[in-house]
Design a protein around this motif. Structure first.
Motif, PDB file in Angstrom:
ATOM      1  N   GLU A  46       0.822  -1.208   0.000  1.00 52.43           N
ATOM      2  CA  GLU A  46       0.000   0.000   0.000  1.00 52.43           C
ATOM      3  C   GLU A  46       0.857   1.259   0.000  1.00 52.43           C
ATOM      4  O   GLU A  46       0.532   2.255  -0.660  1.00 52.43           O
ATOM      5  CB  GLU A  46      -0.937  -0.014   1.210  1.00 52.43           C
ATOM      6  N   ILE A  47       1.968   1.235   0.731  1.00 54.14           N
ATOM      7  CA  ILE A  47       2.900   2.367   0.696  1.00 54.14           C
ATOM      8  C   ILE A  47       3.421   2.557  -0.728  1.00 54.14           C
ATOM      9  O   ILE A  47       3.535   3.689  -1.217  1.00 54.14           O
ATOM     10  CB  ILE A  47       4.058   2.139   1.685  1.00 54.14           C
ATOM     11  N   GLY A  48       3.725   1.447  -1.394  1.00 58.22           N
ATOM     12  CA  GLY A  48       4.155   1.524  -2.789  1.00 58.22           C
ATOM     13  C   GLY A  48       3.077   2.095  -3.682  1.00 58.22           C
ATOM     14  O   GLY A  48       3.352   2.879  -4.593  1.00 58.22           O
ATOM     15  N   ARG A  49       1.827   1.708  -3.426  1.00 60.18           N
ATOM     16  CA  ARG A  49       0.711   2.236  -4.224  1.00 60.18           C
ATOM     17  C   ARG A  49       0.587   3.744  -4.048  1.00 60.18           C
ATOM     18  O   ARG A  49       0.472   4.499  -5.016  1.00 60.18           O
ATOM     19  CB  ARG A  49      -0.598   1.559  -3.821  1.00 60.18           C
ATOM     20  N   ARG A  50       0.625   4.190  -2.799  1.00 65.70           N
ATOM     21  CA  ARG A  50       0.448   5.621  -2.529  1.00 65.70           C
ATOM     22  C   ARG A  50       1.638   6.441  -3.026  1.00 65.70           C
ATOM     23  O   ARG A  50       1.476   7.587  -3.426  1.00 65.70           O
ATOM     24  CB  ARG A  50       0.244   5.834  -1.031  1.00 65.70           C
ATOM     25  N   GLY A  51       2.810   5.838  -2.984  1.00 65.13           N
ATOM     26  CA  GLY A  51       3.993   6.526  -3.475  1.00 65.13           C
ATOM     27  C   GLY A  51       4.226   6.348  -4.955  1.00 65.13           C
ATOM     28  O   GLY A  51       5.230   6.824  -5.489  1.00 65.13           O
ATOM     29  N   ARG A  52       3.295   5.632  -5.617  1.00 63.16           N
ATOM     30  CA  ARG A  52       3.387   5.384  -7.058  1.00 63.16           C
ATOM     31  C   ARG A  52       4.710   4.714  -7.425  1.00 63.16           C
ATOM     32  O   ARG A  52       5.364   5.071  -8.401  1.00 63.16           O
ATOM     33  CB  ARG A  52       3.195   6.692  -7.838  1.00 63.16           C
ATOM     34  N   HIS A  53       5.074   3.748  -6.597  1.00 63.80           N
ATOM     35  CA  HIS A  53       6.335   3.021  -6.785  1.00 63.80           C
ATOM     36  C   HIS A  53       6.013   1.702  -7.476  1.00 63.80           C
ATOM     37  O   HIS A  53       5.557   0.744  -6.847  1.00 63.80           O
ATOM     38  CB  HIS A  53       6.987   2.777  -5.420  1.00 63.80           C
ATOM     39  N   HIS A  54       6.230   1.642  -8.792  1.00 67.19           N
ATOM     40  CA  HIS A  54       5.810   0.469  -9.553  1.00 67.19           C
ATOM     41  C   HIS A  54       6.562  -0.800  -9.152  1.00 67.19           C
ATOM     42  O   HIS A  54       6.007  -1.900  -9.227  1.00 67.19           O
ATOM     43  CB  HIS A  54       5.997   0.732 -11.055  1.00 67.19           C
ATOM     44  N   SER A  55       7.801  -0.672  -8.737  1.00 65.73           N
ATOM     45  CA  SER A  55       8.581  -1.849  -8.335  1.00 65.73           C
ATOM     46  C   SER A  55       8.414  -2.142  -6.843  1.00 65.73           C
ATOM     47  O   SER A  55       9.360  -2.512  -6.160  1.00 65.73           O
ATOM     48  CB  SER A  55      10.055  -1.631  -8.680  1.00 65.73           C
ATOM     49  N   ARG A  56       7.189  -1.992  -6.368  1.00 63.05           N
ATOM     50  CA  ARG A  56       6.915  -2.164  -4.934  1.00 63.05           C
ATOM     51  C   ARG A  56       7.091  -3.602  -4.467  1.00 63.05           C
ATOM     52  O   ARG A  56       7.323  -3.846  -3.287  1.00 63.05           O
ATOM     53  CB  ARG A  56       5.491  -1.697  -4.629  1.00 63.05           C
ATOM     54  N   LEU A  57       6.974  -4.559  -5.385  1.00 65.10           N
ATOM     55  CA  LEU A  57       7.161  -5.952  -4.993  1.00 65.10           C
ATOM     56  C   LEU A  57       8.545  -6.166  -4.387  1.00 65.10           C
ATOM     57  O   LEU A  57       8.701  -6.945  -3.440  1.00 65.10           O
ATOM     58  CB  LEU A  57       6.964  -6.865  -6.207  1.00 65.10           C
ATOM     59  N   SER A  58       9.543  -5.467  -4.915  1.00 67.06           N
ATOM     60  CA  SER A  58      10.901  -5.627  -4.402  1.00 67.06           C
ATOM     61  C   SER A  58      11.021  -5.165  -2.959  1.00 67.06           C
ATOM     62  O   SER A  58      11.895  -5.637  -2.216  1.00 67.06           O
ATOM     63  CB  SER A  58      11.899  -4.869  -5.283  1.00 67.06           C
ATOM     64  N   LEU A  59      10.144  -4.253  -2.509  1.00 65.76           N
ATOM     65  CA  LEU A  59      10.142  -3.825  -1.106  1.00 65.76           C
ATOM     66  C   LEU A  59       9.797  -5.000  -0.194  1.00 65.76           C
ATOM     67  O   LEU A  59      10.450  -5.243   0.814  1.00 65.76           O
ATOM     68  CB  LEU A  59       9.133  -2.694  -0.893  1.00 65.76           C
ATOM     69  N   VAL A  60       8.744  -5.731  -0.568  1.00 61.35           N
ATOM     70  CA  VAL A  60       8.306  -6.871   0.232  1.00 61.35           C
ATOM     71  C   VAL A  60       9.325  -8.002   0.164  1.00 61.35           C
ATOM     72  O   VAL A  60       9.691  -8.593   1.186  1.00 61.35           O
ATOM     73  CB  VAL A  60       6.919  -7.363  -0.244  1.00 61.35           C
ATOM     74  N   LEU A  61       9.793  -8.292  -1.048  1.00 63.84           N
ATOM     75  CA  LEU A  61      10.753  -9.379  -1.206  1.00 63.84           C
ATOM     76  C   LEU A  61      12.049  -9.084  -0.455  1.00 63.84           C
ATOM     77  O   LEU A  61      12.703 -10.002   0.043  1.00 63.84           O
ATOM     78  CB  LEU A  61      11.038  -9.622  -2.691  1.00 63.84           C
ATOM     79  N   GLY A  62      12.421  -7.809  -0.366  1.00 61.32           N
ATOM     80  CA  GLY A  62      13.633  -7.449   0.356  1.00 61.32           C
ATOM     81  C   GLY A  62      13.553  -7.824   1.823  1.00 61.32           C
ATOM     82  O   GLY A  62      14.507  -8.373   2.397  1.00 61.32           O
ATOM     83  N   VAL A  63      12.411  -7.553   2.457  1.00 56.88           N
ATOM     84  CA  VAL A  63      12.241  -7.921   3.873  1.00 56.88           C
ATOM     85  C   VAL A  63      12.180  -9.434   4.014  1.00 56.88           C
ATOM     86  O   VAL A  63      12.751 -10.015   4.951  1.00 56.88           O
ATOM     87  CB  VAL A  63      10.974  -7.261   4.449  1.00 56.88           C
ATOM     88  N   GLU A  64      11.486 -10.095   3.090  1.00 55.47           N
ATOM     89  CA  GLU A  64      11.407 -11.559   3.125  1.00 55.47           C
ATOM     90  C   GLU A  64      12.798 -12.180   3.003  1.00 55.47           C
ATOM     91  O   GLU A  64      13.117 -13.156   3.698  1.00 55.47           O
ATOM     92  CB  GLU A  64      10.506 -12.061   1.992  1.00 55.47           C
ATOM     93  N   ILE A  65      13.628 -11.616   2.145  1.00 57.96           N
ATOM     94  CA  ILE A  65      15.000 -12.098   1.992  1.00 57.96           C
ATOM     95  C   ILE A  65      15.757 -11.990   3.303  1.00 57.96           C
ATOM     96  O   ILE A  65      16.472 -12.919   3.703  1.00 57.96           O
ATOM     97  CB  ILE A  65      15.721 -11.305   0.875  1.00 57.96           C
ATOM     98  N   VAL A  66      15.610 -10.867   4.003  1.00 60.76           N
ATOM     99  CA  VAL A  66      16.305 -10.666   5.283  1.00 60.76           C
ATOM    100  C   VAL A  66      15.879 -11.735   6.297  1.00 60.76           C
ATOM    101  O   VAL A  66      16.720 -12.330   6.988  1.00 60.76           O
ATOM    102  CB  VAL A  66      16.032  -9.261   5.835  1.00 60.76           C
ATOM    103  N   LEU A  67      14.581 -12.019   6.381  1.00 62.27           N
ATOM    104  CA  LEU A  67      14.078 -13.002   7.350  1.00 62.27           C
ATOM    105  C   LEU A  67      14.630 -14.401   7.060  1.00 62.27           C
ATOM    106  O   LEU A  67      15.098 -15.098   7.972  1.00 62.27           O
ATOM    107  CB  LEU A  67      12.549 -13.020   7.321  1.00 62.27           C
ATOM    108  N   LEU A  68      14.570 -14.814   5.797  1.00 61.41           N
ATOM    109  CA  LEU A  68      15.038 -16.156   5.449  1.00 61.41           C
ATOM    110  C   LEU A  68      16.560 -16.245   5.493  1.00 61.41           C
ATOM    111  O   LEU A  68      17.112 -17.292   5.878  1.00 61.41           O
ATOM    112  CB  LEU A  68      14.527 -16.549   4.066  1.00 61.41           C
ATOM    113  N   ALA A  69      17.253 -15.173   5.117  1.00 57.64           N
ATOM    114  CA  ALA A  69      18.717 -15.182   5.160  1.00 57.64           C
ATOM    115  C   ALA A  69      19.211 -15.290   6.601  1.00 57.64           C
ATOM    116  O   ALA A  69      20.210 -15.971   6.878  1.00 57.64           O
ATOM    117  CB  ALA A  69      19.272 -13.924   4.499  1.00 57.64           C
ATOM    118  N   LEU A  70      18.524 -14.641   7.523  1.00 60.89           N
ATOM    119  CA  LEU A  70      18.898 -14.733   8.942  1.00 60.89           C
ATOM    120  C   LEU A  70      18.770 -16.172   9.435  1.00 60.89           C
ATOM    121  O   LEU A  70      19.658 -16.692  10.123  1.00 60.89           O
ATOM    122  CB  LEU A  70      17.999 -13.805   9.754  1.00 60.89           C
TER     123      LEU A  70
END
Length: 263
Positions: A93-117
């Motif tokens: 939703e933050i990506g939607r409001r900020g008109r950030h088309h590559s918003r999926l990478s925001l979510v995947l980035g956090v997911e990567i941190v969790l699994l990498a840990l």
């Protein structure tokens, strides 16, 4: 003068991912979810990290017999999964409001941190306590709200009950449609059959289930060889998808998209 509605105009995404490639991306996420489920189940107290229907049923059972250890084991990932869902939806939703088309990478980035840990620390044996379930369960919750549509079809990459039910409905409907066309002798029906919407739905949902199955198998095999270090494979896959999203937005923002991803 009435001010223009928010999001009434926005520049279109540059080189968004095409529908067929988007399908490959969501199949890749299904493989990752199956892998994390398979590896996590073996390494972390025998509880699935994205199978919330089963965890909810087990929670009810263990509440009835007052087995508090198992209540915690099946209730804790539910809390983590829900938290992941909310964080993932918030970032989208933050990506939607900020008109950030590559918003999926925001979510995947956090997911990567969790699994990498989890992959780096690799808790096994006595160290594989209940608390570690938070990381993969939250990661899978976040992933659930990333790619939710392929064409006109609603999809989820982390649980298969809905995919199997949609697969069965599509196969049944397609079978009736095909039988009607064959009986009618309508010319050109073979070409029409190959382009029918229900056939596409069958391929999408069947592929989700198959890739989740392959992911579960490969996750179990990899965990037996490398423990939770095996999670570096889904981390790599998520990294590639995040990179792809930066080049070709996978879930671009649409001007008519509503709060809560309605419609």
């Amino acid at each position: 003068m009435t001010p223009p509605a928010r999001m009434s105009w926005m520049p279109p995404p540059a080189n968004p991912l095409a529908t067929r490639q988007r399908l490959l991306a969501v199949w890749g996420l299904a493989w990752i979810a199956g892998f994390v489920d398979g590896a996590g189940y073996l390494a972390l107290v025998g509880v699935y990290t994205s199978h919330m229907t089963g965890n909810t049923a087990a929670l009810g059972h263990f509440l009835s017999v007052r087995d508090w250890r198992e209540v915690a084991a099946h209730g804790w990932p539910l809390v983590a999964f829900l938290a992941g869902l909310m964080v993932g939806a918030t970032l989208m939703e933050i990506g939607r409001r900020g008109r950030h088309h590559s918003r999926l990478s925001l979510v995947l980035g956090v997911e990567i941190v969790l699994l990498a840990l989890l992959a780096a620390l690799d808790p096994r044996g006595s160290a594989a306590t209940l608390g570690w379930l938070w990381l993969p369960a939250a990661a899978m919750g976040m992933q659930t709200v990333t790619i939710t549509k392929v064409g006109d079809q609603r999809v989820y990459s982390t649980y298969m009950t809905g995919s199997l039910s949609k697969f069965a409905e599509a196969v049944t409907g397609y079978g009736f449609w095909l039988a009607d066309r064959i009986r009618s002798g309508r010319p050109g029906w073979p070409r029409e059959a190959l382009r029918h919407n229900l056939l596409g739905h069958t391929i999408v949902t069947g592929g989700l289930w198959l890739l989740f199955l392959i992911g579960g198998f490969s996750g179990a095999v990899a965990e037996s060889a490398w423990g939770l270090h095996a999670l570096w494979w889904p981390v790599l896959g998520l990294g590639l998808l995040a990179w792809l999203d930066r080049l070709h937005p996978i879930s671009p923002v649409h001007a008519g998209e509503k709060l809560g991803f309605e419609g």
